[in-house]
Design a protein around this motif. Sequence first.
Motif, short mmCIF file in Angstrom:
data_model
loop_
_atom_site.label_atom_id
_atom_site.label_comp_id
_atom_site.label_asym_id
_atom_site.label_seq_id
_atom_site.Cartn_x
_atom_site.Cartn_y
_atom_site.Cartn_z
N SER A 161 1.42 -0.73 8.45
CA SER A 161 -0.16 -1.17 8.20
C SER A 161 -1.19 0.37 8.73
O SER A 161 -0.86 0.91 9.09
CB SER A 161 -0.48 -2.17 9.44
OG SER A 161 -0.38 -1.53 10.45
N ASN A 165 0.80 -0.99 -0.17
CA ASN A 165 0.64 -0.04 -0.21
C ASN A 165 0.57 0.86 0.33
O ASN A 165 1.76 1.57 1.14
CB ASN A 165 -0.80 0.03 1.15
CG ASN A 165 -2.37 1.12 0.90
OD1 ASN A 165 -2.09 1.69 0.43
ND2 ASN A 165 -3.18 1.33 2.26
N GLU A 166 0.64 2.24 -0.87
CA GLU A 166 1.74 3.23 -1.05
C GLU A 166 0.75 4.27 -0.83
O GLU A 166 -0.16 4.30 -0.79
CB GLU A 166 2.35 3.44 -2.94
CG GLU A 166 3.15 2.78 -2.97
CD GLU A 166 3.96 2.25 -2.27
OE1 GLU A 166 4.82 3.80 -1.76
OE2 GLU A 166 5.24 0.87 -2.39
N LEU A 167 1.43 5.34 -0.30
CA LEU A 167 0.90 6.75 -0.01
C LEU A 167 1.35 7.96 -0.48
O LEU A 167 2.27 8.01 -1.48
CB LEU A 167 0.96 6.81 1.85
CG LEU A 167 1.08 5.70 2.70
CD1 LEU A 167 0.71 5.63 4.01
CD2 LEU A 167 -0.80 4.97 2.40
N LYS A 223 -8.69 5.49 -1.23
CA LYS A 223 -9.43 5.73 0.03
C LYS A 223 -8.07 7.37 0.13
O LYS A 223 -6.72 7.25 0.47
CB LYS A 223 -8.94 5.15 1.16
CG LYS A 223 -9.87 3.63 0.59
CD LYS A 223 -10.29 2.35 2.45
CE LYS A 223 -10.81 1.79 1.91
NZ LYS A 223 -11.51 1.27 3.10
N ASP A 245 -4.54 6.10 -0.38
CA ASP A 245 -3.17 5.41 -0.37
C ASP A 245 -3.66 4.67 -1.66
O ASP A 245 -3.91 5.25 -2.81
CB ASP A 245 -4.26 4.25 0.66
CG ASP A 245 -5.10 3.82 0.43
OD1 ASP A 245 -6.12 4.32 -0.64
OD2 ASP A 245 -6.41 3.21 1.63
N SER A 246 -2.96 3.41 -2.51
CA SER A 246 -3.22 3.29 -3.54
C SER A 246 -4.64 2.26 -3.71
O SER A 246 -4.27 2.48 -5.31
CB SER A 246 -2.09 2.01 -3.09
OG SER A 246 -1.78 1.05 -2.65
N LYS A 247 -5.36 2.10 -3.07
CA LYS A 247 -6.94 2.10 -3.13
C LYS A 247 -7.23 3.38 -3.55
O LYS A 247 -8.77 2.71 -4.12
CB LYS A 247 -7.49 0.86 -2.10
CG LYS A 247 -6.50 -0.04 -2.05
CD LYS A 247 -7.27 -0.74 -0.51
CE LYS A 247 -5.97 -2.27 -0.38
NZ LYS A 247 -6.42 -2.63 0.30
#
Length: 219
Positions: A214, A2-4, A23, A19-21
Motif C-alpha cells: 500500500s 499499483n506498479e512502481l 504520481k 506509480d501507475s497513476k
Amino acid sequence: MNELTFKDSKSTCHKIVTDSKGKRYIMDTSTIRPNVYGFGFLPKQVSVDMVEFGYHDQNFEFKAKPSPLYTGTVVSMQPLSRSILRTLEDIFLVYNIHQKVLLKLGVLALTVFISYLLAKVYIRQARKKVAERLPKNAKRYTATFTFAKRRDFSYWFWIGLVGIFVFFYMNTNNASEGFFLIPISLLSLLFFIVWLGMMPIHYDYEKQYISLVSIEEKQ
C-alpha cells in the motif's frame, strides 16, 4: 495493482518513484524500517517514507556530469595517503600501540565509530538538501512492502571484507598495522552509508523479491 518505477535522483539516499497513476514521489531510503533484510532476516513487512512532488519538477532529476576535478583529486590524494601512513606509523611507534592488544582494539573501535558518525552526517546532509527542495505543503506518504521467501545476506559480505583487514591489523605487530586502519575506515564508512541510507529497495522490487502492499498518506 499499483506498479512502481524507480529512477536515480540527485541524492544517493533517495529514489524517484512513479506509480501507475502517474504520481511521482521522492523516496527516502534512509527511513526504511525495519532495516534488517540484508542481514538474512525476513521481516513480514517494511515501510519507507515518501513525499509527492510535481510531474514537471526537475529538482531531483539525476544528470550525470563528468567532473573536471576528478583527476586532480586522485593525484592529490596520493601524497596525502603517504603522509597519513607515515603519521599512523609514527603514532603506533611512539605510544607502543602495536604491543598493547587492548589499546589496539580501542583504536580499532574508535576508527569504526568515527566511520559510523561520518555516515550519519552524510545521510543527514542528503536528507537536508532534499528537504530544502520540497514545497512546504507537500503531501507525505508511507509505502509498505512485503517480502517473498528469499533471504538476503549481502551485508555480511561487507562485514566479512572488513573482518579480513581487522584480522591483518590485529596480527601485525611492527607498527605498520596503522595501514590497515585506512581500508577498515573506508569500508566501514561505505557499509554504514549503504545499510543506513541506501538499501536497494528498487533492485528488490524490480527482481520481485518484494511487492507493494500500500501507499498511504500521512495525516
